[in-house]
Design a protein around this motif. Structure first.
Motif, PDB file in Angstrom:
ATOM      1  N   LEU A   1      17.633 -45.769  -3.071  1.00  0.00           N
ATOM      2  CA  LEU A   1      16.614 -44.975  -2.393  1.00  0.00           C
ATOM      3  C   LEU A   1      17.262 -44.317  -1.178  1.00  0.00           C
ATOM      4  O   LEU A   1      17.989 -44.969  -0.427  1.00  0.00           O
ATOM      5  CB  LEU A   1      15.474 -45.891  -1.945  1.00  0.00           C
TER       6      LEU A   1
ATOM      7  N   ALA B   1      14.150 -41.922   3.405  1.00  0.00           N
ATOM      8  CA  ALA B   1      12.824 -42.180   2.841  1.00  0.00           C
ATOM      9  C   ALA B   1      12.000 -43.121   3.712  1.00  0.00           C
ATOM     10  O   ALA B   1      10.792 -42.933   3.892  1.00  0.00           O
ATOM     11  CB  ALA B   1      12.965 -42.735   1.428  1.00  0.00           C
ATOM     12  N   LYS B   2      12.652 -44.146   4.271  1.00  0.00           N
ATOM     13  CA  LYS B   2      11.903 -45.119   5.061  1.00  0.00           C
ATOM     14  C   LYS B   2      11.308 -44.510   6.321  1.00  0.00           C
ATOM     15  O   LYS B   2      10.333 -45.032   6.874  1.00  0.00           O
ATOM     16  CB  LYS B   2      12.789 -46.307   5.409  1.00  0.00           C
TER      17      LYS B   2
ATOM     18  N   ILE C   1       8.314 -44.694   2.959  1.00  0.00           N
ATOM     19  CA  ILE C   1       8.585 -44.795   1.525  1.00  0.00           C
ATOM     20  C   ILE C   1       9.567 -45.947   1.329  1.00  0.00           C
ATOM     21  O   ILE C   1      10.724 -45.856   1.731  1.00  0.00           O
ATOM     22  CB  ILE C   1       9.181 -43.483   0.976  1.00  0.00           C
TER      23      ILE C   1
ATOM     24  N   TRP D   1      10.955 -46.811  -5.048  1.00  0.00           N
ATOM     25  CA  TRP D   1      10.859 -45.609  -5.889  1.00  0.00           C
ATOM     26  C   TRP D   1       9.422 -45.367  -6.334  1.00  0.00           C
ATOM     27  O   TRP D   1       8.974 -44.229  -6.450  1.00  0.00           O
ATOM     28  CB  TRP D   1      11.787 -45.726  -7.089  1.00  0.00           C
TER      29      TRP D   1
ATOM     30  N   GLN E   1       6.733 -45.931  -4.640  1.00  0.00           N
ATOM     31  CA  GLN E   1       6.058 -45.261  -3.530  1.00  0.00           C
ATOM     32  C   GLN E   1       6.553 -43.826  -3.363  1.00  0.00           C
ATOM     33  O   GLN E   1       5.787 -42.940  -2.990  1.00  0.00           O
ATOM     34  CB  GLN E   1       6.271 -46.056  -2.245  1.00  0.00           C
ATOM     35  N   TYR E   2       7.807 -43.603  -3.632  1.00  0.00           N
ATOM     36  CA  TYR E   2       8.373 -42.251  -3.592  1.00  0.00           C
ATOM     37  C   TYR E   2       7.573 -41.328  -4.507  1.00  0.00           C
ATOM     38  O   TYR E   2       7.164 -40.228  -4.121  1.00  0.00           O
ATOM     39  CB  TYR E   2       9.827 -42.327  -4.036  1.00  0.00           C
TER      40      TYR E   2
ATOM     41  N   LYS F   1       3.674 -41.194  -3.322  1.00  0.00           N
ATOM     42  CA  LYS F   1       3.474 -40.436  -2.086  1.00  0.00           C
ATOM     43  C   LYS F   1       3.636 -38.935  -2.316  1.00  0.00           C
ATOM     44  O   LYS F   1       2.963 -38.124  -1.670  1.00  0.00           O
ATOM     45  CB  LYS F   1       4.410 -40.931  -0.984  1.00  0.00           C
TER      46      LYS F   1
ATOM     47  N   MET G   1      12.068 -34.256  -1.123  1.00  0.00           N
ATOM     48  CA  MET G   1      11.928 -35.252  -2.192  1.00  0.00           C
ATOM     49  C   MET G   1      12.290 -34.649  -3.541  1.00  0.00           C
ATOM     50  O   MET G   1      12.971 -35.272  -4.369  1.00  0.00           O
ATOM     51  CB  MET G   1      10.496 -35.802  -2.208  1.00  0.00           C
TER      52      MET G   1
END
Length: 309
Positions: free
Chosen positions: A243, A247-248, A252, A255, A257-258, A261, A302
């Protein structure tokens, strides 16, 4: 060694490690201190949690006590995190009955939002099927009944409108799961004004952005998203992939949640219904409704990152 994020380890590696909590204490912390994203049903203004639960395959467990026990935990985790929407269908084998049996034992059964479908041809056959669905799900009044994959929709739409007037149901809608049916969904939205439309949409499958979302918005139709993980193909794409560190920064943590979201970053999405039979996946799914939702710039980031994998 690089940390690898995948669906099975979503909480062990991402969520729990990030805040140093146990599985149970994380759930308690989330319910107490964080608010799950909600969206409004346009036709009434009712507020609905933006993440729910699909039951295709995952709840088709018949009378297996062991599997039912785990699914009861899934339902508890969904509710603990603020979720209410459960989507089923007579097409899904024993799922409706399993949902009905399990929710009947829960103290919050009347706080859930129950959705099912009619999936047959003919007026009287459709009525009998919907009545059977309500018995299986143990509801005297259904929140939402949808016409599954537009099967004999011209017949069922009349029944559903009558049932809504009679207050047997609160909402009615239409569904499909392939891009080629989006134009048909749009035409029905324009002519019949359903409360809900359910269709496929994901980070790689964005055909609905062409005009379906805008049509739903224009005619005050709520949207339910199916196929958010493209039947698991998105997880196969990222298997063994790290990841991205950035992302965090946008809350996020996995994956899953990626992907969710990204869907929720479209403001025309009312609710997304990933299916799962695992409590920790339910927790991970609900986590996508917490914290910052990506804006237009992050959406592009993303998308660009996914294309490099």
């Amino acid at each position: 060694m690089k940390t690898m994020y995948n669906r099975r380890e979503a909480l062990k590696i991402s969520l729990l490690a990030g805040i140093g909590l146990s599985f149970q204490s994380f759930a308690n912390h989330l319910k107490t201190n964080d608010k799950i994203l909600t969206r409004t049903i346009p036709s009434t203004g009712e507020v609905l949690p933006a993440i729910g639960l699909g039951t295709w395959q995952t709840f088709d467990v018949g009378n297996s006590s062991a599997q039912r026990k785990v699914l009861s935990q899934v339902l508890n985790e969904m509710y603990r995190f603020g979720g209410t929407v459960i989507d089923s269908s007579p097409m899904y084998g024993s799922s409706e009955k399993v949902v009905g049996d399990l929710t009947s034992e829960l103290g919050f059964k009347n706080e859930l939002f129950y959705a099912t479908k009619v999936w047959t041809s003919g007026k009287q056959v459709g009525i009998r099927q919907m009545e059977a669905s309500m018995r299986k799900m143990q509801r005297t009044k259904m929140d939402l009944i949808q016409i599954h994959n537009l099967t004999d929709w011209k017949t069922h739409v009349k029944t559903l409108k009558d049932w809504k007037e009679q207050r047997k149901i609160r909402y009615w809608g239409i569904t499909h799961y392939v891009d080629s049916s989006h134009s048909s969904l749009e035409e029905i939205i324009k002519s019949e004004r359903p409360d809900f439309v359910q269709f496929n949409y994901s980070i790689r499958s964005r055909h609905a952005e062409n005009s379906l979302f805008e049509t739903a918005r224009k005619y005050n139709t709520a949207t339910i998203i199916n196929q958010p993980y493209e039947s698991g193909s998105l997880f196969r794409l990222v298997r063994g992939k790290e990841l991205p560190q950035w992302a965090k920064e946008y809350n996020i943590n996995s994956w899953g949640q990626y992907f969710l979201k990204f869907i929720l970053s479209n403001e025309n999405v009312t609710c997304v219904i990933p299916g799962t039979s695992k409590p920790h996946h339910m927790m991970d799914n609900m986590g996508a409704g917490l914290g910052q939702i990506p804006d237009g710039g992050i959406r592009k980031k993303m998308l660009s990152h996914l294309k490099t994998l």
